[in-house]
Design a protein around this motif. Structure first.
Motif, short mmCIF file in Angstrom:
data_model
loop_
_atom_site.label_atom_id
_atom_site.label_comp_id
_atom_site.label_asym_id
_atom_site.label_seq_id
_atom_site.Cartn_x
_atom_site.Cartn_y
_atom_site.Cartn_z
N LEU A 1 8.54 0.90 -1.55
CA LEU A 1 9.89 0.03 -2.22
C LEU A 1 10.33 0.78 -3.30
N LEU A 11 1.96 -8.47 -1.16
CA LEU A 11 2.24 -7.78 0.27
C LEU A 11 1.45 -7.95 1.07
N HIS A 42 0.05 -5.82 4.06
CA HIS A 42 -0.43 -4.05 4.73
C HIS A 42 -1.45 -4.40 5.68
N CYS A 56 3.89 1.01 -1.86
CA CYS A 56 3.66 0.22 -2.90
C CYS A 56 3.19 1.06 -3.30
N VAL A 110 3.95 -1.67 -8.71
CA VAL A 110 3.82 -2.94 -8.36
C VAL A 110 2.37 -4.10 -8.52
N VAL A 168 -2.30 -7.29 -3.23
CA VAL A 168 -1.80 -6.53 -1.84
C VAL A 168 -2.91 -6.35 -1.63
#
Length: 320
Positions: free
Chosen positions: A73, A88, A90, A99, A103, A110
């Motif tokens: 990002l 996010l 993943h 990331c 973030v 995340v």
């Protein structure tokens, strides 16, 4: 995957799949393409997107689905007032390449696959250990002519003395690393009545006691006192290249080395050299998603599997 009906909270989000076609197909089973003009879900192939920053600014995703080859990002987007991301997702393991810590500091949720695949990696570690001990990859070279009884007797006699297959039961097994993969591997090794020890720098002694594993004082002790080493240490600046040629040379004759961790923890050039010295028995290497190292070398004749194993005794091969 159909376009979701706008009857729930998901339709209030802007969802972006930023996955290569290979990753999308592997994880999702198909390509989640959305064509409806009113859809709040978009799919892009990041390696075909010329301007990643411009794409993020245009879509302003609140939910981003990423994989191994999704670009990082951009810091400019993360710090901008228009930064819209809330979650996010993943699909793979480590998310560091996508990331940055900033973030998380901005309150984004995340997630990754966490420990959900650890049992499969542990199973593969056991498979490689057994394969090395049993010289499995060399069996095809010893298949006798089933129509010739004399050839059968001669061939299997030669195989018995040359392949020298061995059992795992009662062996001394050491683990470099004591994370979740190592702990899953320990569970699978218990039924073989093995003697277990481990080393992982910075892990408290209580963790070794909880796993009922003897704690080695150093990597030198781990490699010199075990017949089988399973490499599963995390890759950090301190662990990078920590398994050196000197350590690998400490392995006793007929020892087995299996790497189901990060390739960069091991000096794979040294591993390749050892594969042609001290009459090594079986080495193999493979990887996925950048997990393993990138060394590739032929040194004899064994097998190729998607993790690495190494046994010091007979002719062998390393593959990447």
């Amino acid at each position: 995957m159909p376009v979701p009906a706008c009857k729930n909270i998901a339709c209030e989000e802007r969802i972006l799949f930023a996955l290569t076609e290979k990753i999308a197909d592997g994880f999702l089973g198909h390509l989640p393409k959305f064509h409806a003009p009113s859809s709040n879900v978009e799919y892009i192939v990041p390696d075909k997107t010329e301007d990643w920053l411009a794409t993020l600014r245009r879509i302003q995703p609140t939910i981003l689905i990423t994989g191994w080859h999704t670009p990082a990002l951009p810091q400019e987007w993360i710090e901008s007032p228009e930064f819209s991301l809330r979650y996010l997702c993943h699909l793979a393991g480590t998310v560091k390449h996508v990331c940055p810590r900033r973030v998380l500091e901005r309150g984004v949720l995340v997630s990754n696959w966490g420990s959900t695949v650890n049992h499969t990696i542990a199973e593969h570690a056991l498979l490689l250990v057994l394969g090395a001990l049993r010289s499995t990859a060399q069996w095809n070279a010893w298949q006798p002519d089933t129509h010739n009884q004399q050839a059968i007797a001669s061939s299997w006699h030669d195989a018995k003395t040359t392949l020298r297959t061995r059992s795992l039961r009662g062996r001394r097994v050491g683990l470099h690393g004591l994370g979740s993969i190592a702990r899953e591997t320990i569970k699978l090794l218990r039924p073989f009545n093995v003697t277990l020890s481990a080393f992982s720098d910075g892990v408290p002694a209580m963790e070794f006691q909880n796993c009922d594993v003897r704690q080695c004082a150093s990597l030198e002790e781990l490699f010199s006192t075990n017949e089988i080493i399973i490499e599963c240490e995390a890759l950090t600046p301190a662990s990078r290249g920590s398994v050196t040629e000197k350590l690998l040379a400490l392995l006793p004759d007929d020892a087995v080395f299996v790497n189901v961790g990060r390739g960069e923890v091991v000096d794979e050039n040294a591993l390749a050299r050892l594969a042609t010295q001290k009459t090594p028995d079986a080495t193999a290497a493979g990887g996925g998603g950048g997990r393993r190292g990138r060394h590739r070398q032929e040194a004899g004749g064994d097998c190729v599997l998607p993790w690495m194993f190494f046994s010091k005794n007979h002719r062998s091969r390393i593959h990447r």
